[in-house]
Design an enzyme around this catalytic site. Structure first.
Site, PDB file in Angstrom:
ATOM      1  CD  GLU A  58      -2.323   4.366  -6.235  1.00 23.31           C
ATOM      2  OE1 GLU A  58      -1.283   4.013  -5.298  1.00 23.31           O
ATOM      3  OE2 GLU A  58      -2.234   5.252  -6.998  1.00 23.31           O
ATOM      4  N   GLY A 114       0.362  -8.706  -3.913  1.00 20.76           N
ATOM      5  CA  GLY A 114      -0.697  -9.137  -3.664  1.00 20.76           C
ATOM      6  C   GLY A 114      -1.671  -8.863  -4.829  1.00 20.76           C
ATOM      7  NE  ARG A 148      -7.359  -5.344 -24.358  1.00 12.39           N
ATOM      8  CZ  ARG A 148      -6.654  -5.219 -25.632  1.00 12.39           C
ATOM      9  NH1 ARG A 148      -5.522  -4.925 -25.792  1.00 12.39           N
ATOM     10  NH2 ARG A 148      -7.478  -5.082 -26.821  1.00 12.39           N
ATOM     11  CG  PHE A 190      -1.783  -1.088   1.265  1.00 11.64           C
ATOM     12  CD1 PHE A 190      -2.486  -1.744   0.326  1.00 11.64           C
ATOM     13  CD2 PHE A 190      -1.815  -2.012   2.389  1.00 11.64           C
ATOM     14  CE1 PHE A 190      -3.617  -2.973   0.277  1.00 11.64           C
ATOM     15  CE2 PHE A 190      -2.676  -3.365   2.574  1.00 11.64           C
ATOM     16  CZ  PHE A 190      -3.514  -3.408   1.644  1.00 11.64           C
ATOM     17  CE  LYS A 245      -6.504   5.271 -19.727  1.00  8.78           C
ATOM     18  NZ  LYS A 245      -7.709   5.900 -19.799  1.00  8.78           N
ATOM     19  N   GLY A 246      -4.798   1.224 -14.709  1.00  8.85           N
ATOM     20  CA  GLY A 246      -4.413   0.716 -13.401  1.00  8.85           C
ATOM     21  C   GLY A 246      -5.807   0.747 -12.873  1.00  8.85           C
ATOM     22  CG  ASN A 290      -6.972 -11.989 -14.214  1.00 11.21           C
ATOM     23  OD1 ASN A 290      -8.296 -11.946 -13.940  1.00 11.21           O
ATOM     24  ND2 ASN A 290      -6.032 -12.753 -14.048  1.00 11.21           N
ATOM     25  N   PRO A 291     -10.103  -9.805 -15.367  1.00  7.51           N
ATOM     26  CG  PRO A 291     -11.957 -10.061 -16.852  1.00  7.51           C
ATOM     27  CD  PRO A 291     -10.581 -10.318 -16.767  1.00  7.51           C
ATOM     28  CE  LYS A 292     -11.306 -15.921  -9.298  1.00  7.23           C
ATOM     29  NZ  LYS A 292     -11.658 -17.392  -9.697  1.00  7.23           N
TER      30      LYS A 292
END
Ligand code: MOS
Length: 736
Positions: free
Chosen positions: A696, A473, A619, A246, A692-693, A622-624
């Site tokens: 956060e 993680g 995009r 974090f 992207k990310g 990995n949706p999970k």
């Protein structure tokens, strides 16, 4: 691979492996306990001794004397390292205060010694025998009291400009028919990750290896080398598994340095873990803020003036919490002002914690937007939609690469049943509960940074990826494997991923939600180079070669990758580097958070009942894994709204609740049903991955949505976080 023009169609767009909700490839080793974390590397480093860190007992002053004799004579003690016998140490680039203090003390629990012994218990017992006399100096521990002396901090790449102005804010605000002028406060917060900061250090001659828990391997190598005054080439950091970071593990901390110093003094490997109290007062935290927001609008709801000023504190030479930055970008309005002010505080060091800047900034801005919508008698979603912008409001010639805030808000409203919300607060009852709904926008920038990898194809047709990228993680192992599998035309089980070792090419690392997009782009670049090597070896033109099902095909020929690799195998190394697309386009991620709460009409107890996040972040690789990131972030947002607060002892200058009993975070029973929706989008301007990310983004705005829901439930506006029941109790509507 240089990325300086928008991405066209590439191997990733096949979506055979990428974009699928794949289970974590590191799941089995994690769930069986065979993934070994920093403190558990017994196999690599047998016979390590134990270091116990002693933290300063005062917040500010000097060590007058230190008596080590009793400790040195205690059973099992091998060495005691203090600033006196440690040799010359420099300060690293990423630390504000020294990691080993003495005689000057800069903050409470700053490390002053490490006691090394045969066993942990012996080290801990001996540490209690070290006698330290201090000379206390006066310290500054109260942000509110130091605000008047706060100054504009130096501009930097991370924190931006301390003052920004567009148009005439003061004039436009004074002339606005509807005005809001409100001040909010957010408390100091602790990362409170599960795994403590921990390291094992081993010297072999003048070469140092540290098995540690660190998000940013290359930064860490640089800082260890600089602090010890040794060449970077002589330092190796290994950090393949990290039990949460974090932002608290972005930088090398006392555990790594004191393990290295302890190992040098004891002439054997030494392991050091920081105790929970040391994690809180010895390492970094998210600084408290005070934030004043002014918004002026026309009667139709269009913002004409917007200002956000933020105050925070840090040690001398430290950095601000940049809570105002999103306000430069999120909403339209011709007249704008932001200001960042930094006070000197002698509390432990402030630094990045998940979504630094935006997380506390949106805790204020998105409540102000709710307050302003109410003044304008507008629905809070309609008010945000009305003030959307598709360009950087400070530089209208600069568009967003993509901006789907309105779609996030509308999709969320539909799915959450926003039309059932009663716009008048305090009206909705469910038995003893006052029920309310809140919404907030989510916003976080998309940061680009270079990232490299090495890939090797062997004669079993297995591709091995090596990069110093870390997995805190988040799922890095899995999305990197997916990227390599997609690019090389292999199934996932033909890819092996090795991370977190400075012996591998330097990656973007895990920070600022930039890890996923940048590290996979680097792996894509390396794999494209491996494709060239494969094609070259077979005499194919790479442009004619297709990679699928473990085969490479060109014209009539089809060759298994295993065969192409030959006995020697083939390898390639490359990385992604960015041009100036992030200067031409504003790149950000967007979302909308919806929260329903119940507030006990008598006791003020707040229970979150339902949560929904809608995210637009390019995009989704990995949706999970992405959903896991977002539900974790939403959970942390609830902590920020309702629980988390480091209590400052303003006389003695430390965080009092320095354990997980006193520093409260949500537990399972606090968290209700959570829904996550990702808009189906790709951003060809962000990278060849078009990703992207979300790590956060998923937290940004959550606390404000909770606060707005509490207001809708009760009619009580709490502007100082966390929103605990004592802040509601006297103001709850009378019970009939
Ligand atoms: Mo993040 S606070 O950059 O780990």
């Amino acid at each position: 691979m240089k990325f300086d023009t928008p991405a066209t169609t590439n191997a990733i767009d096949q979506l055979k492996v990428i974009g699928r909700p794949t289970d974590r490839i590191d799941g089995p080793v994690k769930t069986t306990g065979s993934a070994r974390y920093a403190y558990e590397r017994h196999a690599e480093v047998p016979g390590a001794a134990y270091g116990y860190v002693i933290g300063a007992g005062i917040a500010k002053g000097r060590i007058a004397s230190m008596d080590l004799r009793a400790a040195q004579a205690a059973p099992g003690v091998l060495a005691i390292v203090t600033a006196r016998n440690a040799g010359k140490l420099a300060k690293g680039d990423f630390n504000t205060a020294k990691l080993l203090a003495g005689p000057e003390i800069d903050h409470y629990h700053q490390a002053v010694a490490v006691v090394v012994a045969q066993s942990f218990e012996q080290a801990r017992a001996a540490a209690q025998l070290v006698r330290i006399e201090y000379t206390r100096a006066a310290g500054r521990f109260d942000l509110a009291a130091e605000m008047a002396s706060a100054k504009p901090p130096k501009a930097s790449a991370f924190s931006g400009e301390p003052d920004t102005r567009v148009g005439d804010f003061a004039g436009a605000f004074a002339a606005a028919p509807v005005q809001l002028d409100v001040t909010y406060s957010t408390p100091d917060e602790s990362h409170a990750m599960m795994e403590p900061h921990a390291s094992i250090a081993q010297w072999q001659g003048d070469r140092l290896t540290i098995w540690t828990a660190n998000q940013m391997i290359a930064w860490g190598v640089g800082d260890v080398a600089k602090t010890l005054g040794i060449p970077k080439e002589n330092v190796r950091l290994v950090s393949p598994f990290i039990g949460g970071g974090f932002g608290g593990k972005l930088f090398v901390r006392a555990d790594a340095l004191l393990a290295a110093l302890g190992a040098r003094a004891a002439r054997r490997p030494v392991k050091v873990a920081l105790t929970r109290p040391l994690m809180i007062n010895n390492t970094t935290h998210r600084p408290a803020t005070v934030q004043r927001i002014r918004i002026g609008a026309a009667r139709d709801g269009r913002i004409t003036a917007i200002a956000h000023e933020g105050w925070s504190g840090d040690l001398e030479g430290g950095q601000p919490e940049t809570a105002v930055n999103q306000t430069r970008l999120l909403y339209a309005g011709a007249n704008r002002l932001t200001a960042t002010r930094l006070a000197v505080l002698d509390l432990p060091e402030g630094n990045a914690m998940r979504a630094p800047g935006e997380a506390p900034g949106l805790m204020a801005l998105e409540v102000a937007m709710d307050e302003m919508a109410e003044k304008l008698a507008l629905d809070p979603i309609a008010f945000r939609v009305l003030n959307d912008t598709q360009v950087d409001p400070e530089k209208p010639e600069r568009p967003y690469s993509q901006r789907s805030l309105i779609e996030c808000l509308r999709t969320g409203a539909e799915r959450f049943g926003w039309n059932r919300r009663n716009a008048s607060p305090g009206q909705q009852r469910d038995g003893r509960w006052l029920v309310g709904m809140g919404v907030a926008a989510a916003f976080r920038n998309n940061l680009l940074t270079k990232s490299a990898a090495r890939v090797r194809l062997d004669n079993r047709g297995v591709v091995t990826v090596e990069t110093d990228m870390t997995d805190i993680g988040t799922g890095s192992y899995t999305i990197i494997a997916q990227t390599a599998a997609e690019t090389m035309g292999l199934p996932l089980d033909k890819v092996q991923v090795r991370l977190g070792d400075s012996a591998y090419p330097a990656s973007a690392g895990s920070g600022g939600q930039w890890g996923a997009n940048n590290s996979t782009s680097g792996v894509f670049a390396a794999c494209m180079k491996l494709r060239e090597a494969v094609a070259g070896k077979l005499g194919f033109a790479v442009a004619d070669a297709s990679f699928a099902d473990g085969m490479v095909r060109a014209g009539e020929r089809a060759v298994p990758l295993a065969e192409a690799a030959g006995a020697e195998g083939l390898s390639a190394e490359d990385g992604i580097e960015y041009g100036d697309l992030d200067k031409k386009y504003q790149q950000s991620t967007f979302g909308a958070h919806f929260v329903e709460v119940g507030v006990d009409a008598v006791t003020g107890e707040i229970r979150v009942r339902r949560m929904l996040a809608v995210c637009a972040a390019g995009r989704i690789l990995n949706p999970k894994a992405a959903r896991s990131q977002v539900i974790g972030a939403m959970t942390m947002g609830v902590g920020g709204a309702l629980m988390e607060e480091l209590a400052v002892d303003k006389r003695h200058g430390f965080f009092v609740n320095h354990d997980l009993a006193g520093y409260e975070v949500p537990v399972h029973a606090d968290i209700p049903h959570q829904d996550v929706v990702f808009l189906d989008e790709t951003d060809p301007i962000s990278s060849p991955m078009k990703a992207k990310g979300v790590g956060e983004l998923g937290m940004c705005g959550v606390a404000a949505a909770v606060a707005n829901a509490v207001y809708n439930a009760t009619g009580i506006r709490v502007r100082s976080y966390p929103i605990t029941l004592d802040k509601l109790l006297d103001r709850l509507p009378p019970v009939a």
